[in-house]
Scaffold this motif. Structure first.
Motif, PDB file in Angstrom:
ATOM      1  N   THR A   1       0.812  -1.220   0.000  1.00 29.19           N
ATOM      2  CA  THR A   1       0.000   0.000   0.000  1.00 29.19           C
ATOM      3  C   THR A   1       0.851   1.278   0.000  1.00 29.19           C
ATOM      4  O   THR A   1       0.407   2.318  -0.461  1.00 29.19           O
ATOM      5  CB  THR A   1      -0.930   0.015   1.223  1.00 29.19           C
ATOM      6  N   VAL A   2       2.068   1.192   0.537  1.00 31.24           N
ATOM      7  CA  VAL A   2       2.920   2.389   0.543  1.00 31.24           C
ATOM      8  C   VAL A   2       3.494   2.624  -0.851  1.00 31.24           C
ATOM      9  O   VAL A   2       3.510   3.762  -1.347  1.00 31.24           O
ATOM     10  CB  VAL A   2       4.054   2.255   1.590  1.00 31.24           C
TER      11      VAL A   2
ATOM     12  N   PHE B   1       9.659   4.114  -2.242  1.00 24.18           N
ATOM     13  CA  PHE B   1       9.743   3.076  -1.196  1.00 24.18           C
ATOM     14  C   PHE B   1      10.443   1.837  -1.752  1.00 24.18           C
ATOM     15  O   PHE B   1      10.101   1.356  -2.841  1.00 24.18           O
ATOM     16  CB  PHE B   1       8.324   2.733  -0.721  1.00 24.18           C
TER      17      PHE B   1
ATOM     18  N   PRO C   1       8.580  -4.322  -0.047  1.00 25.92           N
ATOM     19  CA  PRO C   1       8.798  -5.480   0.828  1.00 25.92           C
ATOM     20  C   PRO C   1       9.777  -6.539   0.340  1.00 25.92           C
ATOM     21  O   PRO C   1      10.570  -7.039   1.148  1.00 25.92           O
ATOM     22  CB  PRO C   1       7.397  -6.081   0.981  1.00 25.92           C
TER      23      PRO C   1
ATOM     24  N   CYS D   1       7.510   1.912   5.919  1.00 22.40           N
ATOM     25  CA  CYS D   1       6.456   0.880   5.941  1.00 22.40           C
ATOM     26  C   CYS D   1       5.397   1.265   6.976  1.00 22.40           C
ATOM     27  O   CYS D   1       5.737   1.677   8.087  1.00 22.40           O
ATOM     28  CB  CYS D   1       7.097  -0.454   6.315  1.00 22.40           C
ATOM     29  N   THR D   2       4.130   1.152   6.606  1.00 18.90           N
ATOM     30  CA  THR D   2       3.061   1.517   7.549  1.00 18.90           C
ATOM     31  C   THR D   2       2.492   0.298   8.278  1.00 18.90           C
ATOM     32  O   THR D   2       1.480   0.391   8.949  1.00 18.90           O
ATOM     33  CB  THR D   2       1.898   2.210   6.810  1.00 18.90           C
TER      34      THR D   2
ATOM     35  N   ASN E   1       0.402  -4.943   6.684  1.00 15.91           N
ATOM     36  CA  ASN E   1       0.333  -6.409   6.716  1.00 15.91           C
ATOM     37  C   ASN E   1      -0.013  -7.059   5.369  1.00 15.91           C
ATOM     38  O   ASN E   1      -0.078  -8.284   5.281  1.00 15.91           O
ATOM     39  CB  ASN E   1      -0.666  -6.891   7.777  1.00 15.91           C
ATOM     40  N   MET E   2      -0.229  -6.247   4.325  1.00 19.74           N
ATOM     41  CA  MET E   2      -0.617  -6.853   3.042  1.00 19.74           C
ATOM     42  C   MET E   2       0.442  -7.819   2.529  1.00 19.74           C
ATOM     43  O   MET E   2       0.123  -8.886   2.007  1.00 19.74           O
ATOM     44  CB  MET E   2      -0.856  -5.754   1.993  1.00 19.74           C
ATOM     45  N   CYS E   3       1.723  -7.426   2.669  1.00 18.18           N
ATOM     46  CA  CYS E   3       2.784  -8.286   2.121  1.00 18.18           C
ATOM     47  C   CYS E   3       2.823  -9.634   2.845  1.00 18.18           C
ATOM     48  O   CYS E   3       3.139 -10.657   2.239  1.00 18.18           O
ATOM     49  CB  CYS E   3       4.140  -7.581   2.200  1.00 18.18           C
TER      50      CYS E   3
ATOM     51  N   MET F   1       6.992  -7.870   6.145  1.00 16.32           N
ATOM     52  CA  MET F   1       6.806  -6.824   7.161  1.00 16.32           C
ATOM     53  C   MET F   1       7.566  -7.191   8.455  1.00 16.32           C
ATOM     54  O   MET F   1       8.196  -6.337   9.072  1.00 16.32           O
ATOM     55  CB  MET F   1       5.318  -6.650   7.473  1.00 16.32           C
TER      56      MET F   1
ATOM     57  N   ILE G   1      11.087  -6.412   8.048  1.00 22.62           N
ATOM     58  CA  ILE G   1      11.323  -4.963   8.129  1.00 22.62           C
ATOM     59  C   ILE G   1      11.394  -4.542   9.596  1.00 22.62           C
ATOM     60  O   ILE G   1      12.242  -3.743   9.996  1.00 22.62           O
ATOM     61  CB  ILE G   1      10.223  -4.184   7.362  1.00 22.62           C
TER      62      ILE G   1
END
Ligand code: SF4
Ligand code: SF4
Ligand code: FES
Length: 335
Positions: free
Chosen positions: A160-161, A168, A171, A205-206, A209-211, A222, A225
């Protein structure tokens, strides 16, 4: 079994995009990739897609099925439709990468980001003559999940970022960066962490959790990271907004049991960062008007008289407990 697919098509010359609908008969255990290949072989030879191993190994068949990146060769249609033969699945190319044709994307930006993190071990000592580097078993166990990456791009597709900030690192490359930084044979950990702490790196990274959700190999980028963040803080690389944000967040909770909204922004961007503080001012005034910056929190966390919730002892117990559950962190090898 009846299979209904709506497949996104892109004409490489005009760039025009639309959807083609297909309905085929296929065996019960058909995957999205099997169905697409059947369509390409028998219904529409113009359909473009990428695949190779058909066994979730090569990473070449990533695409979006009903909005989520997946390996098409692992995506069983019967599971996705819960056996409802009337349900149509939408198949689209991966996101965050330009489409070349139909389901084929240009992965150059993906590879450029992987190259950006120098994805190879750079030892600073020579192994003894006639011997190999000996790596402790537990270090390698920590790296096994990361080594499972098949470079399929699913995590990058749904990050999403990256969608809003092309700078960015994203991931997959950051997971690769963890793989080499945490390797005890690598001698560049400190330099790597410094570079990764810059704009576009680990602090951007926000934690959406999508990755983690879409990765077919359990790499959980994530989480890698977050490990890099911990390594950076432990290596003393803290002169950045992300690291300061973590520090003020932690201090706020450990001192007062809740977020101190008044000091979160100054604590993160730096009290004397006048341009940034000026930029944040309108938002702060709006928050003040609706009571989101309570005067009771005016004293910075950690100083005498700072705000504390009732039942602080219970919060401290929780903090102690979570600290004792922390996984072992890899050491930073100084170059
Ligand atoms: S958790 Fe971070 S890296 Fe993963 S998809 Fe979300 S923003 Fe991107
Ligand atoms: S981390 Fe997972 S989703 Fe991302 S490229 Fe590697 S295998 Fe694919
Ligand atoms: S075709 Fe190789 S992973 Fe799907």
């Amino acid at each position: 079994m009846k299979v209904k697919l709506s497949v996104q098509r892109t004409d490489p010359e005009s760039g025009k995009t639309g959807y083609s609908k297909y309905e085929i008969e296929a065996p019960e255990n058909t995957t999205v990739l099997d169905a697409l290949i059947q369509i390409r072989e028998y219904e529409d030879g113009t359909l473009a897609l990428r695949c190779s191993c058909r066994s979730a190994i090569c990473g070449s068949c990533s695409m979006r099925v009903d909005g989520q990146a997946r390996l098409a060769c692992r995506a069983k249609i019967i599971a996705l439709t819960r056996g409802n033969e009337e349900q149509e699945l939408t198949v689209e190319p991966m996101g965050n990468m330009p489409v070349i044709k139909d389901l084929v994307v240009d992965m150059e930006s993906f590879w450029a980001k992987v190259r950006q993190v120098d994805p190879y071990i750079q030892p600073n000592v020579e192994p003894p003559p006639d011997e190999e580097y000996r790596v402790p078993n537990e270090s390698m166990l920590d790296l096994t999940h990361t080594m499972n990456c098949i470079m399929c791009g699913a995590c990058v597709s749904d990050c999403t970022v990256l969608e809003v900030d092309k700078n960015f690192i994203a991931p997959a490359a950051l997971a690769k960066a963890y793989r080499v930084t945490a390797d005890p044979r690598d001698g560049k950990a400190h330099e790597r962490l410094e570079k990764l702490s810059e704009y576009g790196g680990i602090w951007d990274c926000t934690r959406c959790n999508m990755c983690v959700e879409v990765c077919p190999k359990g790499v959980a980028p994530m989480n890698r990271i977050m490990q890099l963040r911990e390594m950076a803080i432990e290596a003393g690389i803290t002169n950045n907004a992300g690291s300061r944000h973590t520090a003020i967040f932690t201090k706020s909770i450990t001192d007062g049991g809740r977020l101190n909204e008044v000091w979160m922004v100054p604590g993160s961007v730096g009290m004397f960062n006048i341009p940034r503080m000026t930029k944040e001012m309108p938002g702060a005034l709006r928050m003040m008007r609706v009571g989101k910056l309570p005067l009771g929190q005016a004293i910075p966390p950690g100083l005498p008289g700072s705000h504390k919730i009732s039942g602080m002892e219970r919060v401290r117990n929780l903090i102690r407990k979570s600290a004792s559950l922390k996984p072992r962190k890899p050491e930073v090898v100084e170059s």
